[in-house]
Design an enzyme around this catalytic site. Structure first.
Site, mmCIF file in Angstrom:
data_model
loop_
_atom_site.group_PDB
_atom_site.id
_atom_site.type_symbol
_atom_site.label_atom_id
_atom_site.label_comp_id
_atom_site.label_asym_id
_atom_site.label_seq_id
_atom_site.Cartn_x
_atom_site.Cartn_y
_atom_site.Cartn_z
ATOM 1 N N TYR A 55 0.810 -1.207 0.000
ATOM 2 C CA TYR A 55 0.000 0.000 0.000
ATOM 3 C C TYR A 55 0.848 1.263 0.000
ATOM 4 O O TYR A 55 0.370 2.341 -0.372
ATOM 5 C CB TYR A 55 -0.936 0.026 1.212
ATOM 6 C CG TYR A 55 -2.055 -0.985 1.169
ATOM 7 C CD1 TYR A 55 -2.239 -1.822 0.072
ATOM 8 C CD2 TYR A 55 -2.922 -1.131 2.234
ATOM 9 C CE1 TYR A 55 -3.257 -2.756 0.036
ATOM 10 C CE2 TYR A 55 -3.952 -2.063 2.214
ATOM 11 C CZ TYR A 55 -4.110 -2.870 1.109
ATOM 12 O OH TYR A 55 -5.121 -3.798 1.085
ATOM 13 N N ASP A 81 -5.377 -6.896 5.640
ATOM 14 C CA ASP A 81 -6.616 -6.279 5.177
ATOM 15 C C ASP A 81 -7.621 -7.352 4.781
ATOM 16 O O ASP A 81 -8.789 -7.345 5.210
ATOM 17 C CB ASP A 81 -6.292 -5.365 3.989
ATOM 18 C CG ASP A 81 -7.437 -4.431 3.628
ATOM 19 O OD1 ASP A 81 -8.523 -4.545 4.220
ATOM 20 O OD2 ASP A 81 -7.247 -3.589 2.738
#
Length: 387
Positions: free
Chosen positions: A142, A250
């Site tokens: 990310y 996630d």
């Protein structure tokens, strides 16, 4: 007791609605437990875009640094899909994590006895489930460089994201996981993909060395991320603390949340390191999204946001008794049969956001041994989801 400084960021969609119910609980803490909070509220996400043209202002970052803790709602709405990638509402939470150094995201997946039937798994599989997923939150794919979208010589495009971790990044989130395990069932499962990713190979090596050097008393196992996903639905109670990188964390934490019956039930904490001036940066938020499709209807489940406050009290302020009271109050309300739409089942009483919040405060009064200030009006309850 000193006054604690809270920065409250309701955000978009159902964020302001569920945050209002947290306000009821904070008011109760002041009234019944003599806790004092100095609360500042500000805009983030789409709300900030609309008012200021940016998902989060520098002033908000400064206020977050100065606060003792940040209570975050949710961000995002399809109405902002037209803005550039560098102005999307979700950048608010990403920037808070990065600028405050909030590297360890704690996502519990705990099944309340009253909601066993809300899960899609058999009761015997999930009864007693209590997992803590520790997700590294400021590294990995990310945030890794290089990243972006480039145009190739033939006119086609290529999207680039880079998975990257250093020894120091892995060790610091690993220590959080091992320290948590020592207070739980003393078992950490480290999750990566060392069979196909060099970053996963390093992750496994670093976690293994850390356990041998600093936590020999804690049991450590390793699991590939795809197998972990399968095991979470096959035998989830084998896990105690799971530690993993940003992307896998996630995905796996969202999967684990559905074992409990609803995203609307689960809180999270994202923690940093103690700063030179003694501050402990931390942000607390529900793991559900902004749910714009139901925003403004008064039907959102506020429990995850309220339990996020409980985590705030526990991890930022060491108020374990108050945190436990909130969790016990939620459990009692669910046992009484009250349900919001997302966790509704046959024979239960359907209520809206505000009534659920009122009911939790009422249970807090009972736990405190005080006469309730108000009850839940029967007119606000509908049986079996009707009305």
């Amino acid at each position: 007791m000193s006054v604690k400084k809270l920065l409250v960021l309701p955000g978009d969609g159902i964020g302001p609605e569920v945050m209002r119910e947290v306000g009821r609980v904070i008011a109760w803490l002041g009234r019944r437990r003599d806790l004092r909070f100095e609360i500042t509220e500000d805009l983030v996400g789409g709300a900030s875009l609309e008012a200021y043209g940016t998902p989060i202002r520098d002033e908000v970052i400064t206020r977050a640094r100065e606060a003792d803790a940040v209570l975050f709602g949710s961000v995002g709405d399809p109405k902002w899909n037209h803005v550039g990638f560098d102005r999307r509402p979700e950048l608010a939470i990403l920037r808070l994590r990065q600028d405050l150094g909030l590297f360890a995201n704690l996502r519990p997946a705990k099944v309340f006895d009253a909601l066993i039937d809300a899960s899609t798994l058999r009761p015997d599989v999930i009864r007693g489930l209590d997992i803590m997923i520790v997700r590294e939150s400021v590294g990995g794919i990310y945030f890794g460089e290089p990243r972006g979208v480039e145009t190739l010589p033939d006119g086609t495009k290529r999207g680039i994201n880079t998975e990257v971790y250093t020894t120091a990044e892995i060790e610091r989130v690993g220590r959080v996981a091992f320290d948590l395990a020592r207070k739980r069932d003393n078992h950490v499962c480290s999750v990566e993909k060392h069979n196909v990713m060099e970053s996963g190979l390093l992750w496994k090596e670093v976690i293994t060395a850390l356990q041998a050097r600093e936590y020999p008393d804690v049991k450590l196992t390793h699991m590939l991320a795809d197998n972990c996903a399968m095991q979470l639905v096959r035998n989830p109670r084998q896990f105690d603390v799971v530690v993993t990188g940003n992307l896998f964390g996630d995905l796996l934490s969202d999967l684990a949340s559905m074992l409990t019956g609803s995203l609307g039930m689960l809180p999270s904490a994202t923690l940093g390191s103690v700063t030179a001036d003694g501050r402990f940066p931390a942000l607390y938020e529900p793991i559900h999204g902004s749910a714009p499709d139901i925003a403004g209807q008064g039907i959102a489940n506020p429990i995850a946001q309220i339990l996020s406050l409980a985590m705030l009290l526990k991890y930022s302020f060491g108020m374990e008794a108050e945190a436990a009271m909130i969790e016990d109050a939620v459990s009692a309300v669910l046992a009484s049969g009250l349900r919001t739409a997302d966790i509704m089942s046959d024979g239960m009483a359907r209520v809206g956001t505000s009534v659920m919040g009122e009911a939790i405060v009422r249970e807090l009064d009972k736990l405190q041994g005080c006469p309730p200030a108000y009850g839940v009006p029967s007119s606000a309850i509908s049986k079996n989801g009707e009305g």
